[in-house]
Design a protein around this motif. Structure first.
Motif, mmCIF file in Angstrom:
data_model
loop_
_atom_site.group_PDB
_atom_site.id
_atom_site.type_symbol
_atom_site.label_atom_id
_atom_site.label_comp_id
_atom_site.label_asym_id
_atom_site.label_seq_id
_atom_site.Cartn_x
_atom_site.Cartn_y
_atom_site.Cartn_z
ATOM 1 N N ARG A 371 -27.157 76.791 -46.698
ATOM 2 C CA ARG A 371 -25.990 76.152 -46.089
ATOM 3 C C ARG A 371 -24.870 75.958 -47.112
ATOM 4 N N GLN A 372 -25.255 75.641 -48.348
ATOM 5 C CA GLN A 372 -24.231 75.507 -49.385
ATOM 6 C C GLN A 372 -23.619 76.862 -49.723
ATOM 7 N N ASP A 373 -24.417 77.905 -49.638
ATOM 8 C CA ASP A 373 -23.902 79.257 -49.872
ATOM 9 C C ASP A 373 -22.818 79.606 -48.849
ATOM 10 N N LEU A 374 -23.080 79.330 -47.582
ATOM 11 C CA LEU A 374 -22.080 79.604 -46.548
ATOM 12 C C LEU A 374 -20.856 78.721 -46.719
ATOM 13 N N TRP A 375 -21.069 77.468 -47.101
ATOM 14 C CA TRP A 375 -19.929 76.582 -47.323
ATOM 15 C C TRP A 375 -19.013 77.149 -48.404
ATOM 16 N N SER A 376 -19.599 77.679 -49.491
ATOM 17 C CA SER A 376 -18.775 78.197 -50.589
ATOM 18 C C SER A 376 -17.899 79.353 -50.126
ATOM 19 N N LYS A 377 -18.410 80.196 -49.268
ATOM 20 C CA LYS A 377 -17.624 81.328 -48.758
ATOM 21 C C LYS A 377 -16.518 80.847 -47.828
ATOM 22 N N ARG A 378 -16.826 79.869 -47.006
ATOM 23 C CA ARG A 378 -15.783 79.314 -46.143
ATOM 24 C C ARG A 378 -14.706 78.626 -46.977
ATOM 25 N N PHE A 379 -15.121 77.939 -48.016
ATOM 26 C CA PHE A 379 -14.172 77.212 -48.863
ATOM 27 C C PHE A 379 -13.137 78.157 -49.462
ATOM 28 N N VAL A 380 -13.595 79.277 -50.022
ATOM 29 C CA VAL A 380 -12.656 80.233 -50.621
ATOM 30 C C VAL A 380 -11.764 80.843 -49.548
ATOM 31 N N ARG A 381 -12.357 81.199 -48.425
ATOM 32 C CA ARG A 381 -11.571 81.795 -47.348
ATOM 33 C C ARG A 381 -10.502 80.837 -46.835
ATOM 34 N N ASP A 382 -10.861 79.589 -46.635
ATOM 35 C CA ASP A 382 -9.985 78.660 -45.934
ATOM 36 C C ASP A 382 -9.041 77.875 -46.846
ATOM 37 N N HIS A 383 -9.345 77.802 -48.141
ATOM 38 C CA HIS A 383 -8.560 76.914 -48.995
ATOM 39 C C HIS A 383 -8.006 77.564 -50.257
ATOM 40 N N LEU A 384 -8.686 78.529 -50.815
ATOM 41 C CA LEU A 384 -8.133 79.186 -52.002
ATOM 42 C C LEU A 384 -7.289 80.378 -51.555
ATOM 43 N N ARG A 385 -6.219 80.074 -50.877
ATOM 44 C CA ARG A 385 -5.313 81.123 -50.416
ATOM 45 C C ARG A 385 -3.963 80.905 -51.104
ATOM 46 N N TYR A 386 -3.160 81.958 -51.120
ATOM 47 C CA TYR A 386 -1.875 81.869 -51.808
ATOM 48 C C TYR A 386 -0.957 80.850 -51.140
ATOM 49 N N SER A 387 -0.007 80.363 -51.910
ATOM 50 C CA SER A 387 0.894 79.310 -51.448
ATOM 51 C C SER A 387 1.750 79.773 -50.276
ATOM 52 N N ASP A 388 2.324 78.817 -49.569
ATOM 53 C CA ASP A 388 3.197 79.138 -48.440
ATOM 54 C C ASP A 388 4.331 80.062 -48.873
ATOM 55 N N GLU A 389 4.909 79.806 -50.043
ATOM 56 C CA GLU A 389 6.032 80.608 -50.510
ATOM 57 C C GLU A 389 5.663 82.078 -50.610
ATOM 58 N N ILE A 390 4.468 82.347 -51.133
ATOM 59 C CA ILE A 390 4.027 83.734 -51.291
ATOM 60 C C ILE A 390 3.624 84.326 -49.945
ATOM 61 N N GLN A 391 2.875 83.564 -49.155
ATOM 62 C CA GLN A 391 2.478 84.051 -47.831
ATOM 63 C C GLN A 391 3.701 84.382 -46.981
ATOM 64 N N CYS A 392 4.723 83.550 -47.076
ATOM 65 C CA CYS A 392 5.928 83.770 -46.269
ATOM 66 C C CYS A 392 6.711 84.980 -46.771
ATOM 67 N N ALA A 393 6.722 85.194 -48.086
ATOM 68 C CA ALA A 393 7.380 86.392 -48.623
ATOM 69 C C ALA A 393 6.695 87.643 -48.089
ATOM 70 N N ALA A 394 5.354 87.616 -48.066
ATOM 71 C CA ALA A 394 4.610 88.744 -47.516
ATOM 72 C C ALA A 394 4.873 88.896 -46.015
ATOM 73 N N ALA A 395 4.969 87.760 -45.323
ATOM 74 C CA ALA A 395 5.213 87.805 -43.876
ATOM 75 C C ALA A 395 6.573 88.429 -43.563
ATOM 76 N N ARG A 396 7.567 88.168 -44.407
ATOM 77 C CA ARG A 396 8.887 88.770 -44.177
ATOM 78 C C ARG A 396 8.832 90.288 -44.333
ATOM 79 N N ILE A 397 8.042 90.739 -45.302
ATOM 80 C CA ILE A 397 7.882 92.186 -45.486
ATOM 81 C C ILE A 397 7.191 92.805 -44.275
ATOM 82 N N VAL A 398 6.124 92.168 -43.821
ATOM 83 C CA VAL A 398 5.393 92.665 -42.656
ATOM 84 C C VAL A 398 6.305 92.699 -41.434
ATOM 85 N N ALA A 399 7.081 91.636 -41.224
ATOM 86 C CA ALA A 399 7.971 91.573 -40.064
ATOM 87 C C ALA A 399 9.009 92.693 -40.111
#
Length: 475
Positions: A371-399
């Motif tokens: 269960r801790q193994d699965l938690w660690s994978k969810r943690f990285v997926r859900d929380h160690l993501r790039y900042s809004d500024e970077i995500q939004c810059a990428a989103a503008r390119i995609v758009a």
């Protein structure tokens, strides 16, 4: 002792629009190239979706049924640490993405970037090791010396190890990073992880993780005389009594930390798997050794697990066997009593000694409790993501790309689908990977539609190089 008369450390060059665009574009272009794959992996093939029951069981076993109150997470978290959760660093939680203050795009386009999920109960989990935290202990580390993807991989491992060990994570000061420290006379060349991640928010949202700066650590422990030379036992203060190292050469600081901390040089991804017991009881060390002996003795091969993965809730022997498949790992690195007692554990990056955490966390860290193994994978997926500024810059390119593709063929391509390449040329040391454009076309033409919109993220500056591609695509 206090710092007196020391010259103020030089500040990094002022951030300019050009410098900000440089590192934002560097991250954003790489980010959106892999966005489709990330979305499909996390939304369609994610074992955490398939095994949703495991999360509920995890909550019952480790959170004492707090999952029922998790929808009121801020109130619950305040019960853990009143000081920690007084005020959120962001005006929204990490599960959201707001581009309103970052130049757009619209919510419709920014939502496409979101592969992470909001599981409030996950924020309540604390490691079974050092859960009572009677005395604060620390984990310090040196960023990887390679490109940013390698730096990212190492960071994920460090954050998870700090949580698993029940230690306060100390973030390195801002410094030069490979490929981001060029043209220092034209742009900013020193960066911290806060330039790329919402780490303050990560610490805020998780009851089991505290994150502080190197300056805080040196003021609290170094200048208080709590750090001692590990050979002589004498108190050693930070070099020149300096506590603020942002923008300075970190070499002297690294040498200082290596001398006053427990530094496990044998924790190397190519040699061992790091194992965390289900609690800090001494009996678990022998259990882990026996599990490793059984799993490694069978020498599993890659083919054994092709289209036949081990169940996420399988016994630890089976899960470890899958983790060891086809590798040369011969040892088990256990977070044993000696390491658990150390006030500070420091992880180096020193190429000459082949000490480097160039690995994915899920290939290096093993948790006895599935269960801790699965938690660690969810943690990285859900929380160690790039900042809004970077995500939004990428989103503008995609758009912009979707609009271009849609405008070229409104009826045949109403969703604005496009394809993308990440073509590395001058920044990659493996020269045999530097294919010519006509060879790239030959290798991929069966996968792409003639005349379709194709985006190329590359460090190659000469457009004529890509003519074999532009002859066939809207490049």
């Amino acid at each position: 002792m206090v710092e007196k008369g020391a010259a103020k450390p030089p500040h990094s060059a002022p951030s300019t629009n050009a410098s900000s665009q440089t590192y934002l574009l560097f991250i954003a272009t790489i980010l959106f190239v892999s966005m489709t794959g990330n979305f499909l992996h996390h939304s369609l093939a994610d074992p955490h979706n398939v095994h949703a029951h495991s999360r509920m069981q995890f909550e019952m076993d480790h959170l004492g049924g707090h999952h029922k109150a998790a929808h009121h997470a801020p109130e619950v978290k305040k019960a853990f640490s009143p000081k920690k959760f007084e005020e959120s660093p962001l005006d929204h939680d990490l599960a959201g993405l707001s581009c309103e203050d970052h130049g757009g795009p619209s919510r419709e386009h920014s939502d496409e970037m979101v592969y992470w999920k909001d599981l409030p109960s996950d924020a309540l989990f604390t490691s079974p090791i050092n859960r009572e935290r009677k005395k604060k202990k620390y984990l310090t580390f040196e960023p990887d010396g390679g490109g940013f993807n390698n730096i990212r991989m190492s960071l994920e491992t460090m954050v998870l190890m700090a949580h698993a060990m029940g230690r306060t994570l100390v973030m390195p000061p801002s410094q030069g990073m490979y490929l981001l420290r060029k043209d220092r006379d034209k742009q900013r060349v020193h960066f911290s992880f806060d330039d790329f991640y919402h780490l303050e928010q990560v610490g805020y949202e998780h009851a089991g993780l505290d994150i502080i700066t190197m300056e805080e650590f040196l003021k609290t422990e170094g200048m208080a005389g709590n750090l001692r030379n590990k050979t002589t036992g004498t108190v050693v203060y930070p070099p020149n009594n300096r506590t603020k190292w942002d923008g300075l050469d970190p070499k002297e600081l690294k040498e200082y930390l290596r001398g006053v901390t427990l530094t496990p040089l044998d924790w190397k991804p190519e040699r061992c798997v790091v194992a965390f017991p289900s609690d800090d009881g001494r009996e678990h060390f022998k259990e882990l050794e026996d599990i490793f002996s059984e799993a490694s003795g069978q020498k599993p091969k890659w083919a054994q697990f092709t289209d036949n993965p081990v169940a996420v809730d399988a016994p630890p022997q089976e899960r470890l066997k899958e983790s060891l498949r086809g590798g040369d790992v011969k040892n088990l690195c256990i977070y044993d009593e000696e390491m658990q007692e150390a006030p500070v554990v420091h992880f180096m990056c020193y190429h000459k000694m082949r000490v480097r955490f160039l690995t994915h966390f899920y290939a290096f860290l093993f948790f006895e409790d599935w269960r801790q193994d699965l938690w660690s994978k969810r943690f990285v997926r859900d929380h160690l993501r790039y900042s809004d500024e970077i995500q939004c810059a990428a989103a503008r390119i995609v758009a912009a790309l979707r609009k271009r593709a849609r405008d070229r063929d409104p009826k045949g391509n109403p969703d604005g689908d496009y394809d993308s390449f990440h073509i590395r040329r001058g920044d990659f040391q493996y020269k045999n990977t530097r294919l010519e454009a006509d060879q790239i076309y030959d290798n991929t033409k069966d996968e792409l539609k003639e005349g379709s919109t194709v985006f190329v993220a590359t460090d190659h500056q000469g457009k004529p190089f890509f003519k074999p591609l532009s002859d066939h695509y809207d490049l």
